[in-house]
Motif scaffolding. Structure first.
Motif, PDB file in Angstrom:
ATOM      1  N   HIS A  11       5.966   4.268   0.872  1.00 44.89           N
ATOM      2  CA  HIS A  11       6.823   3.686   0.112  1.00 44.89           C
ATOM      3  C   HIS A  11       8.035   3.789  -0.220  1.00 44.89           C
ATOM      4  N   TRP A  12       7.993   4.594  -0.664  1.00 40.41           N
ATOM      5  CA  TRP A  12       8.701   4.655  -2.470  1.00 40.41           C
ATOM      6  C   TRP A  12       9.659   4.819  -2.415  1.00 40.41           C
ATOM      7  N   ASP A  13      10.252   5.425  -1.023  1.00 39.44           N
ATOM      8  CA  ASP A  13      12.130   4.859  -0.840  1.00 39.44           C
ATOM      9  C   ASP A  13      13.321   2.962  -0.699  1.00 39.44           C
ATOM     10  N   GLU A  14      11.958   2.261  -0.629  1.00 33.68           N
ATOM     11  CA  GLU A  14      11.867   0.708  -0.841  1.00 33.68           C
ATOM     12  C   GLU A  14      12.550   0.424  -1.730  1.00 33.68           C
ATOM     13  N   ASN A  15      13.678  -0.830  -1.158  1.00 36.08           N
ATOM     14  CA  ASN A  15      14.155  -1.090  -3.241  1.00 36.08           C
ATOM     15  C   ASN A  15      13.135  -2.279  -3.879  1.00 36.08           C
ATOM     16  N   THR A  16      12.179  -2.359  -3.550  1.00 40.79           N
ATOM     17  CA  THR A  16      11.306  -3.267  -4.102  1.00 40.79           C
ATOM     18  C   THR A  16      10.218  -2.023  -4.413  1.00 40.79           C
ATOM     19  N   ASP A  17       8.920  -2.588  -5.622  1.00 35.51           N
ATOM     20  CA  ASP A  17       8.109  -1.601  -6.074  1.00 35.51           C
ATOM     21  C   ASP A  17       7.391  -2.102  -5.231  1.00 35.51           C
ATOM     22  N   VAL A  18       6.471  -0.706  -4.915  1.00 38.77           N
ATOM     23  CA  VAL A  18       5.075  -1.465  -3.770  1.00 38.77           C
ATOM     24  C   VAL A  18       4.357  -2.281  -4.132  1.00 38.77           C
ATOM     25  N   ILE A  19       4.487  -2.068  -5.333  1.00 32.21           N
ATOM     26  CA  ILE A  19       2.594  -3.041  -5.960  1.00 32.21           C
ATOM     27  C   ILE A  19       3.231  -3.976  -5.993  1.00 32.21           C
ATOM     28  N   THR A  20       3.966  -5.123  -7.474  1.00 34.78           N
ATOM     29  CA  THR A  20       4.852  -5.967  -7.722  1.00 34.78           C
ATOM     30  C   THR A  20       5.388  -6.608  -6.921  1.00 34.78           C
ATOM     31  N   GLY A  21       6.446  -5.704  -5.891  1.00 36.79           N
ATOM     32  CA  GLY A  21       7.212  -6.661  -5.120  1.00 36.79           C
ATOM     33  C   GLY A  21       8.610  -6.307  -5.243  1.00 36.79           C
ATOM     34  N   LEU A  22       8.650  -5.686  -7.066  1.00 33.77           N
ATOM     35  CA  LEU A  22       9.511  -6.214  -7.478  1.00 33.77           C
ATOM     36  C   LEU A  22      11.071  -5.234  -8.066  1.00 33.77           C
ATOM     37  N   LYS A  23      12.058  -5.293  -8.588  1.00 33.69           N
ATOM     38  CA  LYS A  23      12.950  -3.941  -8.479  1.00 33.69           C
ATOM     39  C   LYS A  23      12.922  -2.687  -9.392  1.00 33.69           C
ATOM     40  N   GLN A  24      12.576  -3.058  -9.991  1.00 33.57           N
ATOM     41  CA  GLN A  24      12.143  -2.138 -11.347  1.00 33.57           C
ATOM     42  C   GLN A  24      10.942  -1.754 -10.212  1.00 33.57           C
ATOM     43  N   LYS A  25      10.695  -0.343 -10.285  1.00 36.01           N
ATOM     44  CA  LYS A  25       9.649   0.401  -9.666  1.00 36.01           C
ATOM     45  C   LYS A  25       8.309   0.416 -10.749  1.00 36.01           C
ATOM     46  N   THR A  26       7.635   0.498 -10.583  1.00 33.35           N
ATOM     47  CA  THR A  26       5.795   0.765 -10.963  1.00 33.35           C
ATOM     48  C   THR A  26       5.639   2.168 -11.662  1.00 33.35           C
ATOM     49  N   PHE A  27       5.211   2.399 -12.944  1.00 30.91           N
ATOM     50  CA  PHE A  27       5.200   3.753 -13.095  1.00 30.91           C
ATOM     51  C   PHE A  27       3.948   4.528 -13.635  1.00 30.91           C
ATOM     52  N   TYR A  28       3.155   5.521 -12.878  1.00 28.15           N
ATOM     53  CA  TYR A  28       1.654   5.707 -12.725  1.00 28.15           C
ATOM     54  C   TYR A  28       1.511   7.196 -13.822  1.00 28.15           C
ATOM     55  N   GLY A  29       0.491   6.047 -14.353  1.00 29.51           N
ATOM     56  CA  GLY A  29       0.076   7.396 -15.863  1.00 29.51           C
ATOM     57  C   GLY A  29       0.083   6.734 -16.974  1.00 29.51           C
ATOM     58  N   ARG A  30       0.253   6.637 -17.669  1.00 32.94           N
ATOM     59  CA  ARG A  30       0.274   6.547 -19.405  1.00 32.94           C
ATOM     60  C   ARG A  30       2.254   6.682 -20.203  1.00 32.94           C
ATOM     61  N   PRO A  31       1.601   5.533 -20.618  1.00 30.29           N
ATOM     62  CA  PRO A  31       3.639   5.816 -21.033  1.00 30.29           C
ATOM     63  C   PRO A  31       3.286   6.683 -22.249  1.00 30.29           C
ATOM     64  N   ASN A  32       4.821   7.636 -22.706  1.00 30.59           N
ATOM     65  CA  ASN A  32       5.025   8.237 -23.378  1.00 30.59           C
ATOM     66  C   ASN A  32       5.267   7.391 -24.682  1.00 30.59           C
ATOM     67  N   TRP A  33       4.956   7.171 -25.498  1.00 30.90           N
ATOM     68  CA  TRP A  33       4.933   6.328 -26.847  1.00 30.90           C
ATOM     69  C   TRP A  33       5.882   6.908 -27.517  1.00 30.90           C
ATOM     70  N   ASN A  34       6.402   8.387 -28.037  1.00 30.42           N
ATOM     71  CA  ASN A  34       7.221   9.322 -28.193  1.00 30.42           C
ATOM     72  C   ASN A  34       8.274   9.056 -27.958  1.00 30.42           C
ATOM     73  N   SER A  35       8.318   9.208 -26.097  1.00 37.89           N
ATOM     74  CA  SER A  35       9.867   9.108 -25.795  1.00 37.89           C
ATOM     75  C   SER A  35       9.996   7.206 -26.339  1.00 37.89           C
ATOM     76  N   GLU A  36       9.459   6.710 -25.545  1.00 42.10           N
ATOM     77  CA  GLU A  36       9.549   4.968 -25.593  1.00 42.10           C
ATOM     78  C   GLU A  36       9.970   4.759 -27.238  1.00 42.10           C
TER      79      GLU A  36
END
Length: 568
Positions: free
Chosen positions: A492-517
């Motif tokens: 379901h990755w190509d759908e307009n909403t996220d499969v986990i949350t139903g939001l337009k913003q897709k969920t990230f998988y794994g931990r954030p790269n805080w240096n990059s953020e």
């Protein structure tokens, strides 16, 4: 990096060093006074410098016992936060570190208590040895004072054959000293992180040994064991002239036998004010306990989360504040803190409670959240509410840019914040200093997203309608998933909403790269003061604090990250 750390923590460093400076001054000043004061010259002949060590540590003990209750007087802290204009920004962050300061003062009490006890054990041995047959000269003369009429004693150990341990336990100082020591050991050992996580109830109950601690401390000096020459005796008995003429004391008119008395106890003078203040705090808590709380709604969420909606007369709150809950049917003494998840603009206040111990497990069971049918609000056990109290998150609106980071159930304080942000954005007349919010949520279990995703979806929809999608930038990270979930996500990755949350913003998988953020946020806001607010585990807190220091500019005109950790 050091310069950035100083910029963020300069006020904390100044306050800590000021507190240490006062401790050092009190210790040195008291030590020198007892080493030089004429009235204690004969006492020093028996005890040596151990007298000064005991008294100097006692004064530092009194000073820190005076401070120890203030950081946990939460109504006082909320009052100061709410009424003083200076309690914004760096000053407010100091109030948010009340628990850390409470622990720091406790460590200082433990150190000074150890010095005090060791010095007095040495004093007791010196008192005992001065009564032995080997003692001679002025030492022997001083120890024998009090054996004849019209003499006051200096040495509380009257004979060499006295059992000093048994003798000590017949005195007020000995008994209260033992009680104080045991209470302090009990309080500090049960306050360790391991004990608190394993059994919060044990920590809660043993902390109330502080009542015994303070009562024993107040009367500890009433026995007046440490004695010095009286002022009247000093006028008649010139120490400088008479100390080497101890054999003539009873015969010589110019050297009458010195008279001694115990030092007036002073510990109660140090702690009386804070104890009275804390008693007022407890009276306020009891008054709030009596106030009626109406439960209007109960919702059971996945991942063992219970949502309670409540109403209480004259209850006023701000985003990010927290309350203490008590359920008398579970425990008549225990109060537990929970962050408010409702916005001030709503006509109720709510909390989300996750099972994380015996008390919360019992509460979820009592409210039918363990797979049982939820009970009607009117049939639920009574709850008492104390609060609300201010916390770090209340300062979110004081920064032009705020970064909100939550881990797991630590997302609860941000629920109220995001709701309040939306309400304020919908008010045309509202003037907000806050112009941009970055929200990060890291969670291990996808089911935990369900209750909070509804809120985010509502905010996403409403902000799109208002044309304010730029105001809130949110990033959700899922750190745990199984093989079936991975397949479902991929399909379901190509759908307009996220499969986990139903939001337009897709969920990230794994931990954030805080240096990059942090690098990207600093690039987006090159000359801004950015507030970073976090609620979650210590390991991630250390990482975020490091990121704030690393990406803050040494130039006052550059970007500066100010770290705030939610704790209560």
């Amino acid at each position: 990096m050091v310069g950035c750390w100083i910029l963020n923590e300069s006020l904390s460093v100044i306050l800590v060093f000021s507190w240490l400076g006062v401790n050092l001054y009190l210790f040195i000043d008291t030590f020198c006074w007892y080493e030089e004061e004429e009235s204690f010259l004969y006492t020093r002949v028996i005890l040596g410098s151990a007298l000064a060590w005991a008294r100097a540590s006692a004064v530092c003990l009194n000073f820190n016992c005076m401070l120890i209750l203030l950081p946990i007087s939460r109504n006082l802290i909320s009052f100061v936060r709410g009424t003083s204009i200076c309690c914004r920004g760096p000053w407010a962050r100091q109030l948010d570190k009340n628990v850390q300061f409470h622990k720091l003062v406790a460590y200082c009490i433990a150190v000074n208590a150890t010095i005090h006890i060791a010095a007095h054990f040495f004093n007791l041995e010196r008192y005992h040895q001065s009564q032995s047959a080997e003692a001679e000269g002025l030492l022997a003369t001083l120890s024998k004072l009090g054996n004849t009429p019209n003499e006051s004693y200096l040495n509380p150990i009257r004979t060499f054959h006295t059992n000093t341990a048994a003798e000590l336990l017949t005195t007020i100082a000995g008994v209260t000293g033992l009680v104080i020591s045991l209470a302090l050991i009990l309080i500090m050992t049960s306050s360790t992180e391991f004990i608190r996580q394993a059994s919060y109830e044990l920590f809660w109950y043993t902390h109330h040994a502080s009542v015994i601690f303070f009562f024993s401390l107040a009367i500890h000096g009433a026995g007046r064991i440490v004695r010095g020459q009286t002022p009247e005796s000093l006028l008649l008995h010139n120490i400088t002239f008479c100390r080497d003429r101890y054999a003539e004391w009873q015969a010589a008119a110019q050297c009458p036998t010195p008279q001694f008395s115990g030092k007036e106890p002073s510990a109660w003078k140090w702690v009386l004010g804070p104890v009275v203040l804390y008693l007022c705090e407890r009276i306020i808590r009891f008054w709030r306990f009596q106030q009626e709380v109406v439960i209007t709604k109960v919702v059971s969420h996945p991942s063992g989360v219970l949502e309670l909606h409540m109403k209480k007369r004259n209850f006023k709150m701000a985003p990010g504040q927290y309350i203490f809950l008590q359920c008398p049917s579970i425990s008549s003494l225990e109060w537990h803190p929970f962050t408010l998840t409702s916005a001030p603009e709503e006509d109720f206040f709510s909390v989300h409670i996750r099972e994380a111990g015996d008390w919360t497990k019992a509460l979820l069971k009592a409210y039918g959240a363990e797979g049982q049918t939820l009970r009607e609000p009117w049939s639920l056990p009574r709850l008492a509410v104390d609060g609300p109290f201010g916390a770090a998150l209340t300062d979110v609106f004081h920064y032009p840019v705020s970064v909100c980071i939550a881990a797991g159930i630590g997302v609860t304080p941000f629920a109220a914040l995001l709701k309040s942000i939306w309400y304020k954005c919908c008010e045309p007349q509202a003037e907000l200093k806050l112009g941009k919010v970055y929200f990060y949520w890291i969670c291990r279990d996808s089911r935990a997203f369900e209750w909070f995703a509804d809120l985010l979806l509502s905010l996403e929809t409403q902000m799109t309608e208002k044309g304010k999608t730029h105001f809130l930038s949110y990033h959700i990270f899922l750190t745990g998933w199984d093989e079936n979930q991975a397949v479902h996500i991929a399909l379901h990755w190509d759908e307009n909403t996220d499969v986990i949350t139903g939001l337009k913003q897709k969920t990230f998988y794994g931990r954030p790269n805080w240096n990059s953020e942090f690098r990207q946020i600093a690039y987006n806001h090159p000359s801004s003061n950015i507030g970073v607010f976090f609620c979650g585990p210590k390991a991630l807190s250390k990482t975020l604090r490091k990121m704030c220091r690393l990406y803050s500019s040494a130039d006052p005109r550059g970007v500066h990250f100010y770290y705030n950790k939610e704790s209560f």
